[in-house]
Design a protein around this motif. Structure first.
Motif, PDB file in Angstrom:
ATOM      1  N   ASP A 174     -53.719  21.698  57.750  1.00 53.99           N
ATOM      2  CA  ASP A 174     -52.636  20.478  57.268  1.00 53.99           C
ATOM      3  C   ASP A 174     -52.213  21.164  55.822  1.00 53.99           C
ATOM      4  N   VAL A 175     -50.947  20.905  55.977  1.00 48.86           N
ATOM      5  CA  VAL A 175     -50.398  21.867  54.280  1.00 48.86           C
ATOM      6  C   VAL A 175     -50.439  21.083  52.954  1.00 48.86           C
ATOM      7  N   VAL A 176     -50.605  21.754  52.044  1.00 45.75           N
ATOM      8  CA  VAL A 176     -51.597  21.480  50.547  1.00 45.75           C
ATOM      9  C   VAL A 176     -50.709  21.664  49.676  1.00 45.75           C
ATOM     10  N   GLY A 177     -48.994  22.752  50.038  1.00 47.82           N
ATOM     11  CA  GLY A 177     -48.635  22.947  49.240  1.00 47.82           C
ATOM     12  C   GLY A 177     -47.103  23.357  49.222  1.00 47.82           C
ATOM     13  N   LEU A 178     -46.507  23.568  48.154  1.00 51.12           N
ATOM     14  CA  LEU A 178     -45.436  24.050  49.168  1.00 51.12           C
ATOM     15  C   LEU A 178     -44.449  25.265  47.919  1.00 51.12           C
ATOM     16  N   VAL A 179     -44.253  26.440  48.158  1.00 55.80           N
ATOM     17  CA  VAL A 179     -43.350  26.932  47.201  1.00 55.80           C
ATOM     18  C   VAL A 179     -42.764  27.389  47.446  1.00 55.80           C
ATOM     19  N   ASN A 180     -41.380  27.234  46.245  1.00 53.46           N
ATOM     20  CA  ASN A 180     -39.974  27.748  46.137  1.00 53.46           C
ATOM     21  C   ASN A 180     -39.323  28.751  45.554  1.00 53.46           C
ATOM     22  N   THR A 181     -38.865  29.942  46.207  1.00 55.62           N
ATOM     23  CA  THR A 181     -38.974  31.303  45.921  1.00 55.62           C
ATOM     24  C   THR A 181     -37.718  31.443  44.760  1.00 55.62           C
ATOM     25  N   HIS A 182     -36.533  29.872  44.949  1.00 57.62           N
ATOM     26  CA  HIS A 182     -35.907  29.825  44.535  1.00 57.62           C
ATOM     27  C   HIS A 182     -34.692  28.473  44.239  1.00 57.62           C
ATOM     28  N   GLU A 183     -33.948  28.206  43.571  1.00 59.52           N
ATOM     29  CA  GLU A 183     -33.363  26.648  43.781  1.00 59.52           C
ATOM     30  C   GLU A 183     -32.334  26.864  45.434  1.00 59.52           C
ATOM     31  N   HIS A 184     -31.690  27.869  45.755  1.00 64.01           N
ATOM     32  CA  HIS A 184     -30.711  27.643  46.963  1.00 64.01           C
ATOM     33  C   HIS A 184     -31.004  26.404  48.557  1.00 64.01           C
ATOM     34  N   PHE A 185     -30.507  26.126  48.487  1.00 64.12           N
ATOM     35  CA  PHE A 185     -30.485  25.023  49.093  1.00 64.12           C
ATOM     36  C   PHE A 185     -32.077  25.462  50.797  1.00 64.12           C
ATOM     37  N   ASP A 186     -30.995  26.821  50.888  1.00 63.26           N
ATOM     38  CA  ASP A 186     -31.741  27.364  52.741  1.00 63.26           C
ATOM     39  C   ASP A 186     -33.093  26.998  52.026  1.00 63.26           C
ATOM     40  N   HIS A 187     -33.548  27.478  51.109  1.00 56.98           N
ATOM     41  CA  HIS A 187     -35.392  26.753  51.211  1.00 56.98           C
ATOM     42  C   HIS A 187     -35.824  25.943  49.889  1.00 56.98           C
ATOM     43  N   THR A 188     -35.268  25.250  50.074  1.00 58.11           N
ATOM     44  CA  THR A 188     -35.541  24.554  49.207  1.00 58.11           C
ATOM     45  C   THR A 188     -35.134  22.569  49.668  1.00 58.11           C
ATOM     46  N   PHE A 189     -34.256  22.733  50.770  1.00 55.63           N
ATOM     47  CA  PHE A 189     -34.022  20.777  50.918  1.00 55.63           C
ATOM     48  C   PHE A 189     -34.799  20.682  52.606  1.00 55.63           C
ATOM     49  N   GLY A 190     -35.617  21.298  52.249  1.00 52.86           N
ATOM     50  CA  GLY A 190     -37.212  20.837  53.290  1.00 52.86           C
ATOM     51  C   GLY A 190     -38.280  20.291  53.065  1.00 52.86           C
ATOM     52  N   ASN A 191     -38.012  19.945  51.233  1.00 53.10           N
ATOM     53  CA  ASN A 191     -39.465  20.056  50.678  1.00 53.10           C
ATOM     54  C   ASN A 191     -39.566  18.189  50.781  1.00 53.10           C
ATOM     55  N   GLY A 192     -38.685  17.134  50.384  1.00 52.03           N
ATOM     56  CA  GLY A 192     -38.811  16.395  51.237  1.00 52.03           C
ATOM     57  C   GLY A 192     -39.453  15.702  52.138  1.00 52.03           C
ATOM     58  N   THR A 193     -39.083  16.434  53.301  1.00 48.00           N
ATOM     59  CA  THR A 193     -39.730  16.616  54.793  1.00 48.00           C
ATOM     60  C   THR A 193     -40.843  16.865  54.486  1.00 48.00           C
ATOM     61  N   PHE A 194     -41.784  17.779  54.324  1.00 45.31           N
ATOM     62  CA  PHE A 194     -42.672  18.344  54.326  1.00 45.31           C
ATOM     63  C   PHE A 194     -44.222  17.444  53.716  1.00 45.31           C
ATOM     64  N   ARG A 195     -42.878  16.574  52.165  1.00 38.38           N
ATOM     65  CA  ARG A 195     -43.912  15.371  51.592  1.00 38.38           C
ATOM     66  C   ARG A 195     -43.692  14.427  52.432  1.00 38.38           C
ATOM     67  N   ALA A 196     -42.923  13.730  53.593  1.00 37.80           N
ATOM     68  CA  ALA A 196     -43.083  12.519  53.647  1.00 37.80           C
ATOM     69  C   ALA A 196     -44.079  12.898  55.192  1.00 37.80           C
ATOM     70  N   GLU A 197     -44.319  14.343  55.434  1.00 34.85           N
ATOM     71  CA  GLU A 197     -45.479  14.053  56.170  1.00 34.85           C
ATOM     72  C   GLU A 197     -46.864  14.782  56.265  1.00 34.85           C
TER      73      GLU A 197
END
Length: 282
Positions: free
Chosen positions: A57-80
């Motif tokens: 399972d995924v136990v954590g996420l990292v965003n290398t910076h704030e742009h949407f192509d690197h961050t907009f999936g955060n909520g999906t991973f948390r939902a899963e």
């Protein structure tokens, strides 16, 4: 595209949309996913890629910076995977929501973009585990080190190092499938110094994963650092000679297409203190 192992328990999934790289780092506690793609819908496909990987399972996420192509999936991973921590540099975390709203406004104004609906439907979820200089993420039998090498592509760039595998995840400080992206929030005069610190985290055999494009080696980063340095020094030279901003792009030789450097020049002129400029500049 699925994940491919590039080093011991380090997998890269190179996505078609934006040619963005998403990385999974495995440890005894589970997987750390670095960057999460450009929409909730796109991230759901990445979650399926993680499932097919079959390494926990995924136990954590990292965003290398704030742009949407690197961050907009955060909520999906948390939902899963539940309320897993999302890590980012403190500036990137603070800027994620505003940056995301700006890109949503841009997509809303373009009814012909095929990704419009999925971008507009995405919930923006900023990181909540932040740091200023460095942070270690414990995966049980290995540690992933997060560093802020300084401003470059954005003010909140981070790189992630997997020391036991000699892998460095460079985010958009390094790009392979196109020239470095100088946007309206870039820091062109600082970028070479940030890459100097990135190079200090690598050795001759290091594997470097850029934010976009194919995996590269240290020599590729050296070459890109040199080109980014030329951009910075050219901007300084133009400004100190008093070349007006609207004439700067056409007044010099550039290592990248000049059409991609309008924001770089403008941002560089803005960065230089008045003492280093000569009139007329504008």
């Amino acid at each position: 595209m699925g994940f491919e192992e590039i080093a011991d328990r380090v997998w890269v999934a190179r996505q078609d949309w934006f040619d963005v790289n998403i990385v999974a780092v495995g440890g005894s506690r589970g997987l750390l996913v670095v960057d999460t793609h450009a929409s909730a819908a796109a991230a759901r496909a990445v979650v399926e890629q993680v499932r097919r990987l079959g390494r926990g399972d995924v136990v954590g996420l990292v965003n290398t910076h704030e742009h949407f192509d690197h961050t907009f999936g955060n909520g999906t991973f948390r939902a899963e995977y539940g309320a897993i921590p999302v890590h980012a540099h403190e500036h990137a975390a603070a800027a994620t929501r505003a940056a995301g709203e700006r890109i949503k406004a841009a997509y809303a104004a373009d009814p012909d973009d095929p990704h419009r609906a999925e971008v507009l439907a995405t919930e923006i979820v900023p990181a909540e585990v932040t740091f200023s200089s460095a942070l270690a993420v414990d995966l049980g039998d290995r540690v992933v080190e997060l560093f802020h090498p300084g401003r470059g592509h954005t003010a909140g760039d981070l790189v992630a190092r997997v020391p036991d595998a000699d892998v460095l995840l460079a985010g958009d400080l390094v790009e392979e499938s196109g020239p470095p992206a100088y946007g309206p929030d870039s820091h062109p005069l600082d970028w070479p110094l940030a890459l100097d610190l990135v190079l200090g985290l690598t050795g001759p055999d290091s594997v470097v994963v850029p934010g976009h494009g194919a995996v590269v080696d240290r020599e590729f980063v050296v070459d890109q650092r040199d080109a980014v340095g030329v951009v910075a020094e050219t901007i300084r030279d133009l400004a100190t000679r008093g070349v007006p901003l609207d004439q700067a792009l056409g007044s010099a030789e550039w290592p990248f297409p000049s059409a991609d450097l309008s924001d770089a020049v403008r941002r560089g002129y803005e960065q230089l203190p008045l003492s280093q400029r000569r009139l007329p500049l504008v």
